[in-house]
Each structure stands twice: as structure tokens, then as C-alpha cells.
Design a protein around this motif. Structure first.
Motif, PDB file in Angstrom:
ATOM      1  N   LEU A  98      48.121  43.180  55.634  1.00  0.00           N
ATOM      2  CA  LEU A  98      48.296  42.925  54.206  1.00  0.00           C
ATOM      3  C   LEU A  98      47.453  41.747  53.741  1.00  0.00           C
ATOM      4  O   LEU A  98      46.695  41.855  52.771  1.00  0.00           O
ATOM      5  N   LYS A  99      47.555  40.620  54.440  1.00  0.00           N
ATOM      6  CA  LYS A  99      46.812  39.431  54.026  1.00  0.00           C
ATOM      7  C   LYS A  99      45.310  39.653  54.123  1.00  0.00           C
ATOM      8  O   LYS A  99      44.554  39.341  53.185  1.00  0.00           O
ATOM      9  N   GLY A 100      44.847  40.192  55.252  1.00  0.00           N
ATOM     10  CA  GLY A 100      43.423  40.396  55.439  1.00  0.00           C
ATOM     11  C   GLY A 100      42.819  41.326  54.409  1.00  0.00           C
ATOM     12  O   GLY A 100      41.795  41.011  53.795  1.00  0.00           O
ATOM     13  N   HIS A 101      43.450  42.464  54.183  1.00  0.00           N
ATOM     14  CA  HIS A 101      42.890  43.460  53.256  1.00  0.00           C
ATOM     15  C   HIS A 101      42.993  43.012  51.802  1.00  0.00           C
ATOM     16  O   HIS A 101      42.085  43.287  51.005  1.00  0.00           O
ATOM     17  N   LEU A 102      44.070  42.348  51.437  1.00  0.00           N
ATOM     18  CA  LEU A 102      44.199  41.905  50.053  1.00  0.00           C
ATOM     19  C   LEU A 102      43.187  40.814  49.726  1.00  0.00           C
ATOM     20  O   LEU A 102      42.553  40.843  48.671  1.00  0.00           O
ATOM     21  N   ILE A 103      43.041  39.836  50.629  1.00  0.00           N
ATOM     22  CA  ILE A 103      42.044  38.774  50.407  1.00  0.00           C
ATOM     23  C   ILE A 103      40.643  39.376  50.332  1.00  0.00           C
ATOM     24  O   ILE A 103      39.833  39.025  49.469  1.00  0.00           O
ATOM     25  N   PHE A 104      40.354  40.305  51.240  1.00  0.00           N
ATOM     26  CA  PHE A 104      39.035  40.936  51.263  1.00  0.00           C
ATOM     27  C   PHE A 104      38.769  41.733  49.990  1.00  0.00           C
ATOM     28  O   PHE A 104      37.687  41.613  49.389  1.00  0.00           O
ATOM     29  N   SER A 105      39.728  42.566  49.577  1.00  0.00           N
ATOM     30  CA  SER A 105      39.505  43.429  48.418  1.00  0.00           C
ATOM     31  C   SER A 105      39.337  42.617  47.142  1.00  0.00           C
ATOM     32  O   SER A 105      38.465  42.919  46.308  1.00  0.00           O
ATOM     33  N   ILE A 106      40.137  41.564  46.979  1.00  0.00           N
ATOM     34  CA  ILE A 106      40.006  40.721  45.793  1.00  0.00           C
ATOM     35  C   ILE A 106      38.653  39.995  45.806  1.00  0.00           C
ATOM     36  O   ILE A 106      37.966  39.907  44.774  1.00  0.00           O
ATOM     37  N   SER A 107      38.254  39.495  46.971  1.00  0.00           N
ATOM     38  CA  SER A 107      36.953  38.817  47.085  1.00  0.00           C
ATOM     39  C   SER A 107      35.808  39.771  46.772  1.00  0.00           C
ATOM     40  O   SER A 107      34.857  39.402  46.069  1.00  0.00           O
ATOM     41  N   THR A 108      35.895  40.993  47.291  1.00  0.00           N
ATOM     42  CA  THR A 108      34.837  41.978  47.055  1.00  0.00           C
ATOM     43  C   THR A 108      34.750  42.351  45.582  1.00  0.00           C
ATOM     44  O   THR A 108      33.652  42.491  45.028  1.00  0.00           O
ATOM     45  N   LEU A 109      35.905  42.528  44.934  1.00  0.00           N
ATOM     46  CA  LEU A 109      35.903  42.859  43.508  1.00  0.00           C
ATOM     47  C   LEU A 109      35.302  41.727  42.683  1.00  0.00           C
ATOM     48  O   LEU A 109      34.567  41.978  41.721  1.00  0.00           O
ATOM     49  N   MET A 110      35.593  40.491  43.055  1.00  0.00           N
ATOM     50  CA  MET A 110      35.004  39.344  42.347  1.00  0.00           C
ATOM     51  C   MET A 110      33.495  39.302  42.547  1.00  0.00           C
ATOM     52  O   MET A 110      32.730  39.080  41.594  1.00  0.00           O
ATOM     53  N   LEU A 111      33.031  39.545  43.774  1.00  0.00           N
ATOM     54  CA  LEU A 111      31.589  39.578  44.039  1.00  0.00           C
ATOM     55  C   LEU A 111      30.923  40.732  43.296  1.00  0.00           C
ATOM     56  O   LEU A 111      29.812  40.596  42.778  1.00  0.00           O
ATOM     57  N   LEU A 112      31.611  41.873  43.240  1.00  0.00           N
ATOM     58  CA  LEU A 112      31.061  43.039  42.544  1.00  0.00           C
ATOM     59  C   LEU A 112      30.936  42.763  41.052  1.00  0.00           C
ATOM     60  O   LEU A 112      29.913  43.088  40.433  1.00  0.00           O
ATOM     61  N   PHE A 113      31.969  42.165  40.472  1.00  0.00           N
ATOM     62  CA  PHE A 113      31.921  41.811  39.054  1.00  0.00           C
ATOM     63  C   PHE A 113      30.786  40.821  38.788  1.00  0.00           C
ATOM     64  O   PHE A 113      30.056  40.935  37.804  1.00  0.00           O
ATOM     65  N   PHE A 114      30.625  39.849  39.694  1.00  0.00           N
ATOM     66  CA  PHE A 114      29.564  38.850  39.541  1.00  0.00           C
ATOM     67  C   PHE A 114      28.189  39.498  39.645  1.00  0.00           C
ATOM     68  O   PHE A 114      27.271  39.155  38.892  1.00  0.00           O
ATOM     69  N   SER A 115      28.020  40.440  40.575  1.00  0.00           N
ATOM     70  CA  SER A 115      26.717  41.079  40.758  1.00  0.00           C
ATOM     71  C   SER A 115      26.342  41.978  39.588  1.00  0.00           C
ATOM     72  O   SER A 115      25.161  42.173  39.298  1.00  0.00           O
ATOM     73  N   ILE A 116      27.354  42.527  38.908  1.00  0.00           N
ATOM     74  CA  ILE A 116      27.080  43.375  37.745  1.00  0.00           C
ATOM     75  C   ILE A 116      26.643  42.527  36.550  1.00  0.00           C
ATOM     76  O   ILE A 116      25.753  42.914  35.785  1.00  0.00           O
ATOM     77  N   ASN A 117      27.278  41.366  36.393  1.00  0.00           N
ATOM     78  CA  ASN A 117      27.017  40.528  35.225  1.00  0.00           C
ATOM     79  C   ASN A 117      25.989  39.428  35.477  1.00  0.00           C
ATOM     80  O   ASN A 117      25.685  38.658  34.573  1.00  0.00           O
ATOM     81  N   ASN A 118      25.468  39.358  36.691  1.00  0.00           N
ATOM     82  CA  ASN A 118      24.515  38.316  37.039  1.00  0.00           C
ATOM     83  C   ASN A 118      23.082  38.783  36.767  1.00  0.00           C
ATOM     84  O   ASN A 118      22.744  39.939  36.984  1.00  0.00           O
ATOM     85  N   GLU A 119      22.247  37.868  36.313  1.00  0.00           N
ATOM     86  CA  GLU A 119      20.849  38.198  36.021  1.00  0.00           C
ATOM     87  C   GLU A 119      19.899  37.613  37.063  1.00  0.00           C
ATOM     88  O   GLU A 119      18.699  37.744  36.941  1.00  0.00           O
ATOM     89  N   ASN A 120      20.440  36.952  38.081  1.00  0.00           N
ATOM     90  CA  ASN A 120      19.599  36.266  39.055  1.00  0.00           C
ATOM     91  C   ASN A 120      19.477  37.081  40.344  1.00  0.00           C
ATOM     92  O   ASN A 120      19.490  38.307  40.319  1.00  0.00           O
ATOM     93  N   LEU A 121      19.403  36.404  41.481  1.00  0.00           N
ATOM     94  CA  LEU A 121      19.119  37.066  42.754  1.00  0.00           C
ATOM     95  C   LEU A 121      20.227  38.008  43.214  1.00  0.00           C
ATOM     96  O   LEU A 121      19.978  38.902  44.011  1.00  0.00           O
TER      97      LEU A 121
END
Length: 231
Positions: A19-42
Motif C-alpha cells: 500500500l505505502k510503496g504503490h501509493l507513494i509511487f503513483s502519486i509521485s508519477t502523476l505529479m511528474l506527469l502533470f509537470f511534464s505536460i505543463n512544462n516548456e523546458n527539458l
């Protein structure tokens, strides 16, 4: 998406780690995905889809390998006592399966309308993304045990625990990839509509959603079965 889950319960420590591993991972991945969609840099998945896609593939693969090794789950059985040659054979076999599965998803994408030659690199990156979200977690949990694969995905009967999380994340990854294809033919002329950006994003979003659903399903049913056994 409901499925007849086996009632054999994981240990409490295993439950907490899953539970802890997958929840932390999924939330982190969603945050990175949101950042990569809205980011204009590298880290922009729109501008640098090859690089960013590879980073997500690496992130997902490394997470699954580390988590299930930490939990002493190695392809359904413990392999700590396996010899070096046996471990090398397992690595080579799994690597070959991942490469073949990437080609398989590449072919499936072409059959569903992806460009045949002009965007082959993009299509293969999509295939690798599907392999990372579908095949890598399954290999970490079940290995190459065909009986387990059939029981989980053909008979819809994963055991409650790592198998059930893999089951839900696999289904949601495929559904996410399918839904991601819908914006591509729309006449909006947006940069993010280029193949295979929306399908990759849909796959990653679907995978994280499936992990969260699987974790919630595991927690709810674990406590429900526990109460039934106590009474």
C-alpha cells in the motif's frame, strides 16, 4: 472491471509495504506527469517525447524491481539462493520478453492505425511504455510462470495482494492507452496531439489509476475478509 479474487490474505507487513510503496509511487508519477505536460523546458513530454518517455519507463521499471526485491518477491518465488548463472539466465530471458513485448505492442498500435514507417520510433516508444506498465510489473510478481499468467489475466482470478494490484494496473494501462488515442484525429492542431503523446500519457495515467484502484481494492477486501474470519 471486477474479478473473482482469491481469498488467501497477504501478511500484514506485506500489505503495508504494498500500500505505502504503490501509493507513494503513483502519486509521485502523476505529479511528474502533470509537470511534464505543463512544462516548456527539458522535461516537456510535448517537446522531448523520446527523452521524457524513456525517463518514465525507467522510473516505472526501477520502482517495480526495487519494491518486489525489497519484499522478497522475485517472479512469484524467492530466488535469493539461486546461483549467478541462474540469475543471469533469468535477466536475459526477462529482457528478451520485454523486447518482444515492445515489438508486440508496436505491431498492435500499427494495426489500430499508427503510422507504419514514418513514425516507427514514436510507435516503438509507445510499445516500450506499454511493456513497462503491463509486462514489467507482471514479470516482477509472476515471472514467466504461464499458469499464473493464465489464472490472473485469462481466468480473472488474481490473489489478493501484489497480483491484484498488477491485475488492475494492467487493465487500466490498456484502457488508458485506448482512451489516449481519441484526441489525435480531432482537428484542433495542437502540438500535444502528435502521435504518440496522448497515448503515452493515457497509458501512464491509466497505470497510476490502476495502481490506486488496486491498492484501494486490496485494503478494503483485506479488512473485509479479516472481519469475516474473526466472526
Amino acid at each position: 472491471m471486477s474479478a473473482p479474487m482469491a481469498n488467501r490474505l497477504p501478511a500484514k507487513e506485506t500489505l503495508n509495504s504494498l500500500l505505502k510503496g504503490h501509493l507513494i509511487f503513483s502519486i509521485s508519477t502523476l505529479m511528474l506527469l502533470f509537470f511534464s505536460i505543463n512544462n516548456e523546458n527539458l522535461f516537456s513530454i510535448v517537446k522531448y517525447r523520446f527523452i521524457v518517455t524513456k525517463l518514465f519507463i525507467l522510473f516505472i521499471s526501477v520502482f517495480n524491481i526495487i519494491l518486489y526485491n525489497f519484499m522478497n518477491i522475485h517472479g512469484g518465488t524467492s530466488q535469493r539462493n539461486a546461483g549467478i548463472l541462474s540469475k543471469i539466465r533469468i535477466i536475459l530471458k526477462n529482457g528478451s520478453l520485454l523486447f518482444c513485448s515492445s515489438i508486440f505492442f508496436h505491431v498492435i498500435a500499427v494495426l489500430f492505425g499508427a503510422p507504419f514507417l514514418e513514425s516507427s520510433a514514436e510507435t516503438f516508444h509507445f510499445g516500450m511504455t506499454m511493456s513497462a506498465t503491463v509486462v514489467v510489473p507482471a514479470l516482477c510478481v509472476m515471472g514467466t510462470n504461464t499458469v499464473q499468467w493464465i489464472r490472473i489475466f485469462a481466468q480473472n482470478s488474481p490473489e489478493l495482494g501484489a497480483e491484484s494490484i498488477v491485475y488492475f494496473s494492467t487493465i487500466c494501462s490498456i484502457v488508458g492507452a485506448w482512451l489516449g488515442a481519441f484526441p489525435i484525429p480531432l482537428d484542433w492542431d495542437r502540438p500535444w496531439q502528435e502521435w504518440p503523446i496522448t497515448c503515452v500519457v493515457g497509458t501512464l495515467f491509466g497505470y497510476c489509476t490502476g495502481v490506486i484502484i488496486g491498492a484501494a481494492h486490496l485494503y478494503i477486501n483485506y479488512n473485509r475478509i479479516k472481519r469475516i474470519k474473526i466472526t
